[in-house]
Design a protein around this motif. Structure first.
Motif, PDB file in Angstrom:
ATOM      1  N   HIS A  72       0.839  -1.206   0.000  1.00  0.00           N
ATOM      2  CA  HIS A  72       0.000   0.000   0.000  1.00  0.00           C
ATOM      3  C   HIS A  72       0.878   1.261   0.000  1.00  0.00           C
ATOM      4  CE1 HIS A  72      -3.557   2.297   0.147  1.00  0.00           C
ATOM      5  NE2 HIS A  72      -3.718   2.408   1.448  1.00  0.00           N
TER       6      HIS A  72
ATOM      7  N   GLN B 190      -1.474   5.927  -2.782  1.00  0.00           N
ATOM      8  CA  GLN B 190      -2.921   6.154  -2.655  1.00  0.00           C
ATOM      9  C   GLN B 190      -3.405   6.832  -3.930  1.00  0.00           C
ATOM     10  OE1 GLN B 190      -4.000   7.746   1.235  1.00  0.00           O
ATOM     11  NE2 GLN B 190      -2.669   6.295   2.255  1.00  0.00           N
TER      12      GLN B 190
ATOM     13  N   ARG C 279       1.990  13.145  -0.498  1.00  0.00           N
ATOM     14  CA  ARG C 279       1.089  13.728   0.485  1.00  0.00           C
ATOM     15  C   ARG C 279       0.087  12.736   1.047  1.00  0.00           C
ATOM     16  NH1 ARG C 279       1.548  19.141   2.101  1.00  0.00           N
ATOM     17  NH2 ARG C 279       1.616  17.721   3.827  1.00  0.00           N
ATOM     18  N   CYS C 280      -0.030  11.578   0.449  1.00  0.00           N
ATOM     19  CA  CYS C 280      -1.081  10.645   0.864  1.00  0.00           C
ATOM     20  C   CYS C 280      -0.618   9.641   1.906  1.00  0.00           C
ATOM     21  CB  CYS C 280      -1.596   9.843  -0.336  1.00  0.00           C
ATOM     22  SG  CYS C 280      -2.436  10.801  -1.600  1.00  0.00           S
ATOM     23  N   THR C 281       0.554   9.061   1.718  1.00  0.00           N
ATOM     24  CA  THR C 281       0.855   7.802   2.407  1.00  0.00           C
ATOM     25  C   THR C 281       1.561   7.960   3.743  1.00  0.00           C
ATOM     26  OG1 THR C 281       3.019   7.589   1.363  1.00  0.00           O
ATOM     27  CG2 THR C 281       1.148   6.620   0.201  1.00  0.00           C
ATOM     28  N   GLY C 282       2.218   9.093   3.971  1.00  0.00           N
ATOM     29  CA  GLY C 282       3.083   9.181   5.141  1.00  0.00           C
ATOM     30  C   GLY C 282       4.370   8.399   4.947  1.00  0.00           C
ATOM     31  N   TYR C 283       4.599   7.886   3.761  1.00  0.00           N
ATOM     32  CA  TYR C 283       5.847   7.262   3.304  1.00  0.00           C
ATOM     33  C   TYR C 283       6.106   5.843   3.828  1.00  0.00           C
ATOM     34  CZ  TYR C 283       6.962  12.153   2.095  1.00  0.00           C
ATOM     35  OH  TYR C 283       6.930  13.428   1.602  1.00  0.00           O
ATOM     36  N   ALA C 284       5.444   5.419   4.895  1.00  0.00           N
ATOM     37  CA  ALA C 284       5.825   4.159   5.540  1.00  0.00           C
ATOM     38  C   ALA C 284       5.733   2.981   4.566  1.00  0.00           C
ATOM     39  CB  ALA C 284       4.943   3.915   6.765  1.00  0.00           C
TER      40      ALA C 284
ATOM     41  N   GLY D  41      -3.494   2.952   5.895  1.00  0.00           N
ATOM     42  CA  GLY D  41      -2.944   3.936   4.954  1.00  0.00           C
ATOM     43  C   GLY D  41      -3.530   5.319   5.185  1.00  0.00           C
ATOM     44  N   GLN D  42      -4.836   5.372   5.429  1.00  0.00           N
ATOM     45  CA  GLN D  42      -5.474   6.662   5.672  1.00  0.00           C
ATOM     46  C   GLN D  42      -4.962   7.282   6.966  1.00  0.00           C
ATOM     47  OE1 GLN D  42      -7.640   8.411   3.620  1.00  0.00           O
ATOM     48  NE2 GLN D  42      -6.912   6.881   2.187  1.00  0.00           N
TER      49      GLN D  42
ATOM     50  N   ARG E   4      -2.067   6.712   8.484  1.00  0.00           N
ATOM     51  CA  ARG E   4      -0.675   7.147   8.335  1.00  0.00           C
ATOM     52  C   ARG E   4      -0.582   8.451   7.545  1.00  0.00           C
ATOM     53  NH1 ARG E   4       3.283   4.023  10.132  1.00  0.00           N
ATOM     54  NH2 ARG E   4       2.752   1.875  10.687  1.00  0.00           N
ATOM     55  N   GLY E   5      -1.430   8.563   6.518  1.00  0.00           N
ATOM     56  CA  GLY E   5      -1.422   9.791   5.717  1.00  0.00           C
ATOM     57  C   GLY E   5      -1.864  10.989   6.541  1.00  0.00           C
TER      58      GLY E   5
ATOM     59  N   ALA F  67       0.894  11.983   8.988  1.00  0.00           N
ATOM     60  CA  ALA F  67       1.971  12.764   8.358  1.00  0.00           C
ATOM     61  C   ALA F  67       1.532  14.221   8.190  1.00  0.00           C
ATOM     62  CB  ALA F  67       2.341  12.153   7.010  1.00  0.00           C
ATOM     63  N   GLN F  68       0.269  14.418   7.838  1.00  0.00           N
ATOM     64  CA  GLN F  68      -0.210  15.792   7.683  1.00  0.00           C
ATOM     65  C   GLN F  68      -0.358  16.477   9.042  1.00  0.00           C
ATOM     66  OE1 GLN F  68      -3.624  15.258   5.087  1.00  0.00           O
ATOM     67  NE2 GLN F  68      -2.315  15.339   3.274  1.00  0.00           N
TER      68      GLN F  68
END
Lengths: 271, 182, 798
Positions: B104, B107, B144-149, C691-692, C694-695, C698-699
């Motif tokens: 994943h 996104q 901007r979507c995933t937080g990179y992990a 995923g949502q 984590r996103g 991050a924001q």
């Protein structure tokens, strides 16, 4: 964000490039890696009549070991230099600084000389060149001259290069038997530093300390003895400057905090 | 000496994903625009046009570079590879793509093509990077979507399953991309 | 849950997106002859437009039109807005510019390059006016007025009172107050705005493609501006969109502008926003200054709250603003059981880019104030912050819980969520780390945040900004409709369409899971087509992707559609299988008798019957070709006469806990450990849920530590590139430990709640509390940059 129109010339030899520079003077810009130049073009911040693309000139992409110094040609990319097998041995300070320069992707195209030419006040490569006592090789129609780093970079984005001169190479003195250290504070990894600090310890108690991001160009100071005290005074003298990310006071304190650490690291490394 | 005057549209030929292509462009035409608009391969995305977001990253002669910071004419005669080159002709994802899917690592998918191309270059040089090295390369991209992990995990997975021959710090392969020692 | 739902699965979206086969707005083919536009923007924060000379630009080769505010004023009407103040906005500045970056002139040419060349030839003379940037200053009597017709910058003020706040404040042991600012930022999708518009003069109609996100409350706004009935504005949204986070809503003025440009030039016009335009003036979350005060007893129990929320929307109030100020309104007491509340909501205009939707939508602003206050109460009363929070949490036995301002919290067990989070030694570990750090003289702090996360907005919430009398006059607004359709083709293949727009939230995958589960198919058997066409697709005023409406809304509609289709297919199959409908089940691609599984037909055979042989259908049955599920929950009532409003359908819960350390050398904040507990009801796909989260996390980190739109006092914009506006890279995002519990919502058939906005709300507050703890300071301004931390530490030393 599209560039204004310009002529494009891709000479095959350095001589052709120099001749073009003689014709166009300050109407021309040298294009090597383009990592600083093309953003400025896209933003329409500059308006050159012609771009002279030197990236394919044979002989400019050479890293030459000249004994006392290493000469790095105008088309050598930052990543090519990072991959040079003798880097850590002969240019340990540069080896420590290069990972802070932009990102893998920009280092793939960005050149060592381009960074020196751009002369950003907090940029790592010009700082390293200054601290090492390196030099810049300028080639013009009238011939070649070699300027000490200190004489080359004059102020923010301002250098002693004449409009008809090509930065053909930069020379980094080989550092052997000395201790080096480099560190910086940036908002994000890979950003231009708020301040960057580089030091060379000669092993006999003297340390050359350089700082980027405190003035329009890298500033140097020789430190003997009480580093923290000397740096605190120096930070006050330098004043620093204010921008979006840092006040002048923050810059001074960053130098006061980071400077002694880097000096100590260089001395440790020399021992 | 190649010379193109401003406002002059000249034929610029290059190899895109193994196919020789040409189209007319001005000297100022950015490679990102040239690939998308002149050559019709829209997989490469434009996100900032000042070299920071990394969405437009492509391979030029195997080396990852920002196509928004490259003029089309600079890539003349070069081998350009984009995200469209990665999957097999029948659509089968390559190991890097498959790992992105399995972890994943995307996104909206807009930044993804550039990230895939960066790691296509990097893993060819260093097939077994550490997590820190992966993060170092990834820090040249904004997502901007995933937080990179998920992205880090995906590349780690590829790195751990790659054949164990070429080791870390493969300077020989890096050197071919630029400076020659003399 | 049985079947597909609740399981992870590979995303249906991914193969195309990973292969460069996405279809984003700028990738789609355009008509031959399409022109390209470039927007000239104001360099001034506030100025009168004196003169525009376009002659030289028009004479430039390849230029088709140079369009000004006067052209736009002639051809279109100002945008409708919810606040009835005389604040008029068109798609280009008329007479005056009111923020740096405001569109002033549109140049239309054969290419973008040429349009930008010609733009440099347009001469615009301005007469600068005094500007006001600070929201508090803008409310003062001597402030420059942005819209003279309004007579004030404070264009909407409303007072609310629930319970007996005065009495509670009078009898409480203490009053504890804080003033908490929240800054401006955007989550800058990597894809900028794209619009392609065409005008058909013969039909008087417009056709526009844009990477818009809904909500389709904006479609009427655009149609009205263009002076056409809704069906004459066909709006299409492409199958892929490069992120939104609320920001893509604000493409709407450019849909109108490009439509007008198409009308003026007689050619389709395309505009691709560039990053500099995007940062300068696309959209921003509103900044807010909250004065918050608690009436509290010495044991930390909060009896009442008072909030004065001053929200700064920039130069114009565009629909659906002031949403962020009202979206949380029913839930203004957050996770706490506080019966008495007084709220003053004030909307102010300043010389900055107009604010609009952004992920979190009012939550970050509210919770930063509320959670900082809870922390402050603990400090002032010398109590443990966690004890103060626990003492005030809504008790589990009170669900469904009627919050003071009208929210009906559907389900939850907040206390248990807190215990699970701090359990397994997590809090003990944090305290150990803090104590060890402090013993060594380092600056370490622990923060907490408890947040109620609303999902699926009540269409009536914004009418709370009107008085009850005005609402009655305007007509009641309430509810939220969701729609999805299941279609069957002649060979029994299934497709799904729905009233959402794609932005990366994996709607295709989850809708396939939902429908596959009811029809006994595999998710890969289901085609999901989510490109949107307002002329042909189902949509309501609530449609689009925003306010976490998917899980509580569209997903339910798809479930309903699938159930309708399933039941029809059962009836059809019963006749063919010679069994009773109650004995029919759909499983494994077959439709069969439950009691005798060998008595089975392939799914496609039964499903195709309605195409091939409708005569075979049971008597009086309409063919099973297409079933639309419509979901309109009853809980979303209109605001009551006393201004109580159930602002959303479902309410999840988040509890965050973190330890941070401040580097005394670099003044940077390092997140040492972060734990985030989520109760979002039933989880439909755990991978996508993570995923949502984590996103959003991050924001949340970005908002807490990095991202800010900065202006100087004159209104110049200082965050104009990605070198100045700091989007975190992987190096800046710390690890987060995600925990789950599931309290299914009783108000939706799937039991699922929203979860994609929560950490945008909780993380800034949690980090700010930890910084306050580390530095022992009262006021923490976000983002907590080295510059601000340095100033705090200098201040501490003095």
């Amino acid at each position: 964000m599209k560039p204004r129109p310009f002529d494009y010339v891709r000479p095959d030899t350095a001589e052709e490039a120099v001749a073009l520079l003689a014709d166009y003077g300050d109407e021309a810009r040298i294009l090597a890696g383009g990592q600083s130049l093309i953003p400025m073009l896209n933003l329409r911040l500059i308006d050159p009549a012609v771009l002279i693309d030197i990236s394919r000139i044979a002989g400019l992409d050479v890293i030459a070991d000249r004994g006392n110094f290493i000469e790095i040609g105008a088309a050598v990319t930052q990543n090519a230099l990072m991959g040079w097998p003798d880097l850590k041995l002969k240019l340990p300070l540069l080896a420590a600084a290069l990972p802070f320069v932009g990102h893998f992707q920009t280092r793939n195209k960005g050149t060592v000389c381009g960074s020196v030419a751009h002369a950003d006040p907090s940029s790592e490569i010009p700082l390293t060149l200054a601290v090492c006592g390196g030099a810049v090789v300028l080639r013009g129609k009238r011939g070649e001259r070699v300027l000490a780093a200190d004489a080359f970079q004059q102020d923010m984005l301002t250098t002693a290069r004449e409009p008809d001169e090509l930065i053909a190479a930069v020379r980094f003195p080989v550092i052997e038997g000395k201790g080096v250290a480099f560190d910086e504070v940036a908002r994000r990894h890979g950003d231009f530093a708020i301040i960057a600090v580089a030091a060379i310890a000669d092993g006999r108690g003297e340390v050359t300390l350089g700082v980027g991001g405190m003035a329009g160009r890298p500033m140097l100071r020789s430190i003997v003895g009480d580093a923290a005290g000397a740096i605190a005074v120096w930070a006050g003298e330098l004043e620093g400057y204010e921008d979006l990310h840092a006040s002048a006071a923050l810059r001074r304190d960053l130098l006061r905090n980071l400077g002694p650490r880097v000096v100590a690291e260089a001395i440790r490394c020399a021992a | 000496m190649r010379r193109v005057n401003k406002n002059e549209r000249v034929r610029i030929a290059l190899a895109l994903n193994g196919r020789k292509l040409a189209a007319a462009a001005e000297p100022r035409t950015l490679l990102s625009d040239f690939i998308r608009q002149n050559l019709g391969s829209t997989g490469t995305h434009v996100g900032c046009e000042h070299g920071i977001c990394g969405a437009c990253t492509v391979l030029i002669d195997g080396v990852a570079a920002r196509s928004c910071l490259t003029l089309a004419v600079q890539a003349e005669g070069r081998e350009v590879k984009t995200v469209e080159s990665l999957a097999a002709p029948d659509g089968t994802l390559n190991p890097l793509q498959a790992a992105f899917r399995a972890n994943h690592a995307l996104q909206c998918g807009f930044c993804t093509p550039g990230i895939l191309m960066s790691f296509t270059d990097y893993l060819a040089r260093n097939p077994h990077p550490s997590s820190a090295e992966i993060r170092e390369v990834l820090s040249g991209h904004l997502c901007r979507c995933t937080g990179y992990a998920g992205i880090v995990k995906a590349v780690e997975e590829v790195a751990s399953s790659a054949p164990a021959k070429a080791g870390k710090g493969d300077h020989a392969s890096e050197a071919k991309h630029g400076g020659r020692g003399v | 849950m049985s079947g597909q739902l609740g399981k992870p699965m590979l995303r249906k979206e991914d193969p195309a997106l990973l292969s460069g086969r996405g279809r984003y707005a700028d990738d789609l083919p355009v008509a031959v002859g399409t022109l390209h536009a470039h927007v000239i923007r104001s360099p001034h924060a506030h100025a009168a437009i004196v003169r525009i000379d376009a002659a030289a630009a028009l004479a430039h080769d390849g230029v088709w039109a140079v369009i000004t505010g006067e052209d736009v004023r002639k051809l279109s009407d100002p945008f409708l807005a919810p606040v009835k103040a005389p604040v008029r906005q068109w798609s280009l500045a008329v007479e005056r510019v009111r923020y740096v970056g405001e569109p002033v002139v549109l140049v239309v040419a054969e290419s973008r390059y040429v349009a930008e060349d010609a733009a440099e030839l347009v001469q615009i003379d301005y007469e600068p006016l005094a500007a006001v940037i600070d929201p508090v200053a803008a409310c003062q009597a001597d402030a420059p007025i942005l819209h003279p017709e309004a007579g004030t910058n404070e264009v909407s003020v409303r007072d609310f009172s629930y319970g007996d706040p005065q009495g509670a404040f009078a009898r409480a042991d203490r009053r504890i107050a804080m003033t908490v600012p929240f800054h401006r930022l955007s989550f800058t999708p990597i894809e900028c705005y794209v619009v392609v518009a065409a005008h058909n003069a013969a039909e008087g109609s417009y056709d526009a493609l844009a990477n818009f996100q809904g909500p389709f409350s904006m479609h009427p706004v655009m149609a009205r501006a263009l002076r056409v009935p809704g069906p004459k504005l066909r709006l299409r949204i492409p199958p892929d969109s490069g992120g939104s986070f609320g920001i893509k809503l604000s493409v709407f003025p450019f849909v109108v502008l490009m439509a007008l440009a198409a009308k003026i030039t007689g050619r389709p016009v395309k505009w691709v926003e560039d990053r500099i335009e995007h940062l300068l003036a696309a959209s921003s979350g509103p900044n807010r200054v909250t004065r918050i005060e608690a009436a509290v007893n010495n044991n930390g129990r909060v009896l009442a709250l008072k909030l004065d929320q001053l929200e700064d929307y920039g130069a114009f109030l565009r629909a659906p603003m002031p949403g962020p100020l009202y979206r949380m309104h029913g839930a203004v007491t957050g996770a706490y059981d506080i019966a008495h509340v007084e709220v003053k909501n004030r909307v102010v205009l300043t010389n900055k880019m107009p604010a609009s939707l952004i992920r979190g939508f009012g939550g970050p602003q509210l919770y930063l104030a509320l959670e900082r206050l809870m922390h402050r109460i603990a400090v002032e009363l010398k109590l443990d912050p966690l004890d103060v929070m626990r003492r005030n949490l809504v008790p589990a036995q009170k669900f469904p819980y009627h919050a003071a301002a009208g929210a009906l919290y559907d389900s939850g067990d907040y206390a248990r969520a807190v215990e699970k989070t701090i359990g397994d030694g997590r809090l003990a570990d944090l305290k150990r780390r803090r104590d060890a750090a402090r013993q060594a003289g380092r600056l370490y702090g622990i923060g907490f945040a408890a947040v109620v996360e609303p999902a699926m907005s009540n269409m009536g919430y914004l009418s709370t900004l009107m008085t009850a009398a005005a609402r009655e006059k305007a007509g009641p607004k309430s509810g939220a409709v969701s729609m999805a359709t299941v279609n069957i083709d002649p060979l029994g293949a299934v497709t799904v369409t729905a009233d959402v727009t794609v932005q990366g939230q994996s709607h295709e995958t989850v809708l396939a899971q939902i429908v596959a589960q009811e029809l006994g198919l595999k998710p890969d058997d289901i085609e999901v087509v989510l490109e949107m066409d307002t002329a042909k697709d189902q949509w309501s005023i609530a449609a689009g992707t925003y306010s976490s409406r998917f899980a509580s809304g569209t997903a339910v509609a798809a479930h309903i559609a699938a159930v309708q289709m399933r039941d029809k297919l059962k009836t059809i199959a019963a006749k063919q299988l010679n069994v009773l409908p109650g004995d029919v089940e759909l499983a494994g691609g077959k439709i069969r008798s439950r009691s005798n599984p060998d008595n089975a037909l392939p799914f496609g055979r039964v499903a195709g019957t309605s195409h091939w042989s409708p005569m075979l259908l049971p008597e009086s049955m309409a063919p099973a070709l297409s079933e639309t599920g419509v979901w309109s929950p009853q809980e979303l009532e209109a605001p009551s006469r006393d201004d109580r409003i159930n602002t959303s359908l479902t309410y999840g819960f988040i509890f965050d806990m973190c330890g941070i350390e401040i580097d005394p050398v670099t003044y940077q904040v390092r997140v040492d450990r972060y734990v985030s507990m989520h109760d979002a009801g039933r989880i439909m796909n755990p991978t996508i849920a993570e995923g949502q989260i984590r996103g959003a996390f991050a924001q949340g980190i970005a908002a807490a530590l990095y991202e800010e739109f900065s202006y100087n006092e004159e209104g110049a914009f200082l965050s104009g590139t990605f070198a100045d506006y700091l989007v975190p890279t992987v190096s800046e995002i710390p690890e987060v430990e995600i925990l789950h519990m599931e309290s299914p919502s009783p108000f939706t058939p799937l039991g699922a709640k929203g979860l994609a906005e929560g950490n945008c709300m909780s993380t800034p507050a949690c980090i700010a509390n930890a910084i306050a703890d580390a530095l022992a300071v009262r006021d923490v301004v976000l983002p907590a940059t080295p510059r601000r931390i340095h100033e705090l530490m200098q201040h501490n030393e003095k």
